[in-house]
Design a protein around this motif. Sequence first.
Motif, PDB file in Angstrom:
ATOM      1  N   GLY A  35       0.773  -1.233   0.000  1.00 49.96           N
ATOM      2  CA  GLY A  35       0.000   0.000   0.000  1.00 49.96           C
ATOM      3  C   GLY A  35       0.802   1.278   0.000  1.00 49.96           C
ATOM      4  O   GLY A  35       0.231   2.366  -0.129  1.00 49.96           O
ATOM      5  N   LEU A  36       2.115   1.193   0.153  1.00 46.79           N
ATOM      6  CA  LEU A  36       2.921   2.422   0.198  1.00 46.79           C
ATOM      7  C   LEU A  36       2.984   3.142  -1.142  1.00 46.79           C
ATOM      8  O   LEU A  36       3.248   4.347  -1.181  1.00 46.79           O
ATOM      9  CB  LEU A  36       4.336   2.109   0.689  1.00 46.79           C
TER      10      LEU A  36
ATOM     11  N   VAL B  38       5.757  14.456  -0.774  1.00 46.50           N
ATOM     12  CA  VAL B  38       5.739  14.982   0.600  1.00 46.50           C
ATOM     13  C   VAL B  38       4.549  15.924   0.780  1.00 46.50           C
ATOM     14  O   VAL B  38       3.864  15.886   1.816  1.00 46.50           O
ATOM     15  CB  VAL B  38       7.072  15.698   0.919  1.00 46.50           C
ATOM     16  N   GLY B  39       4.275  16.752  -0.217  1.00 50.35           N
ATOM     17  CA  GLY B  39       3.135  17.654  -0.146  1.00 50.35           C
ATOM     18  C   GLY B  39       1.819  16.911  -0.041  1.00 50.35           C
ATOM     19  O   GLY B  39       0.914  17.332   0.681  1.00 50.35           O
ATOM     20  N   ALA B  40       1.699  15.784  -0.743  1.00 53.49           N
ATOM     21  CA  ALA B  40       0.473  14.983  -0.660  1.00 53.49           C
ATOM     22  C   ALA B  40       0.295  14.393   0.732  1.00 53.49           C
ATOM     23  O   ALA B  40      -0.825  14.338   1.245  1.00 53.49           O
ATOM     24  CB  ALA B  40       0.505  13.885  -1.712  1.00 53.49           C
ATOM     25  N   VAL B  41       1.390  13.973   1.355  1.00 54.10           N
ATOM     26  CA  VAL B  41       1.305  13.432   2.714  1.00 54.10           C
ATOM     27  C   VAL B  41       0.901  14.533   3.695  1.00 54.10           C
ATOM     28  O   VAL B  41       0.007  14.346   4.540  1.00 54.10           O
ATOM     29  CB  VAL B  41       2.644  12.785   3.128  1.00 54.10           C
TER      30      VAL B  41
ATOM     31  N   ASN C  47      -0.798   9.551  -4.860  1.00 54.51           N
ATOM     32  CA  ASN C  47      -1.259  10.837  -4.325  1.00 54.51           C
ATOM     33  C   ASN C  47      -0.346  11.975  -4.768  1.00 54.51           C
ATOM     34  O   ASN C  47      -0.819  13.089  -5.036  1.00 54.51           O
ATOM     35  CB  ASN C  47      -1.338  10.780  -2.808  1.00 54.51           C
ATOM     36  N   GLY C  48       0.962  11.714  -4.855  1.00 53.38           N
ATOM     37  CA  GLY C  48       1.886  12.721  -5.372  1.00 53.38           C
ATOM     38  C   GLY C  48       1.611  13.041  -6.823  1.00 53.38           C
ATOM     39  O   GLY C  48       1.685  14.211  -7.244  1.00 53.38           O
ATOM     40  N   VAL C  49       1.291  12.037  -7.624  1.00 52.31           N
ATOM     41  CA  VAL C  49       0.949  12.260  -9.037  1.00 52.31           C
ATOM     42  C   VAL C  49      -0.310  13.106  -9.145  1.00 52.31           C
ATOM     43  O   VAL C  49      -0.391  14.015  -9.979  1.00 52.31           O
ATOM     44  CB  VAL C  49       0.784  10.909  -9.773  1.00 52.31           C
ATOM     45  N   VAL C  50      -1.288  12.831  -8.298  1.00 55.07           N
ATOM     46  CA  VAL C  50      -2.524  13.622  -8.301  1.00 55.07           C
ATOM     47  C   VAL C  50      -2.220  15.084  -7.976  1.00 55.07           C
ATOM     48  O   VAL C  50      -2.713  15.993  -8.650  1.00 55.07           O
ATOM     49  CB  VAL C  50      -3.551  13.026  -7.313  1.00 55.07           C
TER      50      VAL C  50
END
Length: 121
Positions: free
Chosen positions: A66-67, A96-99, A73-76
Amino acid sequence: MGFVLRLLVSALALYLLTRVYGGVSFAPGADVLSVVIAALVMGIVNALVRPVLLLLSLPVNILTLGLFTLVVNGVVLWLVAAATALNVNGFGAAIVGAVVLAVISWVLDALVSALGLERRQ
């Protein structure tokens, strides 16, 4: 949660992301409308593109337990930055921004729930 409230929470989360993390910012001169448009585009990309990316990356996602979802999410976030006034300083900054965005959104959603602003159905 109503659509407008969810949009405003997402816009606030994006704005707070740009204030907390230096790798993601809005273009100089961006106004409140630019932030709301970025949040709207984020919602559309999350609804239409993200499920396709997750389905296509399912074998890798299973192998990484799942990582790899963090990469999706970064691509989004990177796609949203390509279509709006949002700027991302590279792919690592997008991940990092997505996290950070996920954590900020989680806190804001909890705050909205605690204040009783969401509608019960």
